[in-house]
Design a protein around this motif. Structure first.
Motif, PDB file in Angstrom:
ATOM      1  N   ILE A 187      24.271  41.979  29.496  1.00  0.00           N
ATOM      2  CA  ILE A 187      25.004  42.009  29.027  1.00  0.00           C
ATOM      3  C   ILE A 187      25.636  39.876  29.096  1.00  0.00           C
ATOM      4  N   CYS A 188      26.141  40.221  29.834  1.00  0.00           N
ATOM      5  CA  CYS A 188      26.881  39.003  31.182  1.00  0.00           C
ATOM      6  C   CYS A 188      25.834  38.146  31.494  1.00  0.00           C
TER       7      CYS A 188
ATOM      8  N   ASP B 122      22.296  46.536  23.439  1.00  0.00           N
ATOM      9  CA  ASP B 122      23.426  45.891  22.968  1.00  0.00           C
ATOM     10  C   ASP B 122      23.522  44.028  23.446  1.00  0.00           C
TER      11      ASP B 122
ATOM     12  N   ILE C 119      24.506  40.099  24.072  1.00  0.00           N
ATOM     13  CA  ILE C 119      24.743  39.138  24.400  1.00  0.00           C
ATOM     14  C   ILE C 119      26.735  38.987  24.719  1.00  0.00           C
ATOM     15  N   GLN C 120      27.224  38.991  25.473  1.00  0.00           N
ATOM     16  CA  GLN C 120      28.909  39.236  25.163  1.00  0.00           C
ATOM     17  C   GLN C 120      28.866  37.617  24.964  1.00  0.00           C
ATOM     18  N   PRO C 121      29.772  37.500  23.962  1.00  0.00           N
ATOM     19  CA  PRO C 121      30.393  36.280  23.098  1.00  0.00           C
ATOM     20  C   PRO C 121      29.924  34.945  23.945  1.00  0.00           C
TER      21      PRO C 121
ATOM     22  N   SER D 267      29.621  34.342  26.578  1.00  0.00           N
ATOM     23  CA  SER D 267      28.029  34.677  27.531  1.00  0.00           C
ATOM     24  C   SER D 267      27.367  33.073  27.049  1.00  0.00           C
TER      25      SER D 267
ATOM     26  N   TYR E 269      32.494  41.152  32.873  1.00  0.00           N
ATOM     27  CA  TYR E 269      32.691  42.001  31.838  1.00  0.00           C
ATOM     28  C   TYR E 269      33.824  42.455  31.640  1.00  0.00           C
ATOM     29  N   ARG E 270      34.875  41.924  30.985  1.00  0.00           N
ATOM     30  CA  ARG E 270      35.986  43.501  30.345  1.00  0.00           C
ATOM     31  C   ARG E 270      36.998  42.451  31.349  1.00  0.00           C
TER      32      ARG E 270
ATOM     33  N   TYR F 152      34.632  34.315  32.957  1.00  0.00           N
ATOM     34  CA  TYR F 152      33.885  33.669  32.700  1.00  0.00           C
ATOM     35  C   TYR F 152      33.614  32.665  32.891  1.00  0.00           C
TER      36      TYR F 152
END
Length: 212
Positions: free
Chosen positions: A17-18, A52, A54-56, A58, A183-184, A190
């Motif tokens: 997801i990242c 899930d 993609i993380q915002p 990313s 992540y987190r 990032y």
């Protein structure tokens, strides 16, 4: 004439997801410009957050470089996915090891994305040396590599060529093979991920354009 099967490139991280989605979407966007339909880039996670998006942050990186994060859903890495891949680009040495545990036959087709980029630079230099005019004292001219007119065939042979120069592409520090997991964690991680991942992606795309 039948259209050749696309070159299947797989990017691998943990949650999918990242990091690996960024590599997937940006490689696909760039390789589509080399030859539309010649490449199929996908990603998976060793412990995926299945389904899930993609993380915002990313997703923002993907859009910054001209890709699209839309329509993505994380998926779990499986032996079947690996068997279908011509080239596997892991985000860390640990991920590469997990791929090897799942299918040891992929040894010469699996790299961390940062080491693969270094290997391509070595192959580029070898090609440049081979095509350079010979010294006046040299009676032998190095052979000129033939152009990659068949892109899928060229890229299916490329992992083996890259593996042959692995010993010349060793990183000064083992951490130079890895892309940090944000992540987190805060935006600065990032940014670090982008700083580590983007140059490798750009190096791969440059090599593809030169041989497209």
């Amino acid at each position: 004439m039948d259209t050749p099967r696309p070159v299947r490139i797989l990017t691998v991280c943990t949650g999918n997801i990242c990091r690996s989605p960024v590599a997937e979407r940006l490689l696909q966007a760039g390789l589509d410009q080399v030859q539309s339909g010649a490449f199929e880039v996908r990603s998976a996670g060793t412990r995926a957050m299945v389904g899930d998006p993609i993380q915002p942050l990313s997703a923002d990186i993907i859009k910054t470089y001209g890709g699209t994060p839309d329509g993505f859903a994380a998926r779990q890495l499986t032996p079947k996915i690996l068997r279908e891949s011509d080239l596997v680009l892991a985000m860390t040495a640990k991920h590469r090891g997990e791929v090897m545990q799942m299918d040891a036959s992929l040894l010469k087709r699996t790299f961390t994305i940062r080491e693969f980029a270094r290997m391509l630079k070595i192959l580029e230099q070898r090609e440049a040396d081979a095509t350079a005019p010979p010294a006046v004292t040299s009676p032998v001219k190095s052979p000129t590599p033939s152009p990659a007119s068949d892109i899928p065939a060229f890229w299916r042979e490329l992992p083996g060529r890259a593996a042959s120069v692995r010993h010349l592409a060793l990183a000064p520090d083992a951490s130079d093979n890895d892309v940090v997991d944000p992540y987190r964690r805060g935006p600065e991680f990032y940014e670090q991920m982008e700083d580590e991942l983007a140059p490798a992606i750009l190096a791969i795309l440059r090599f593809a354009r030169q041989h497209g």
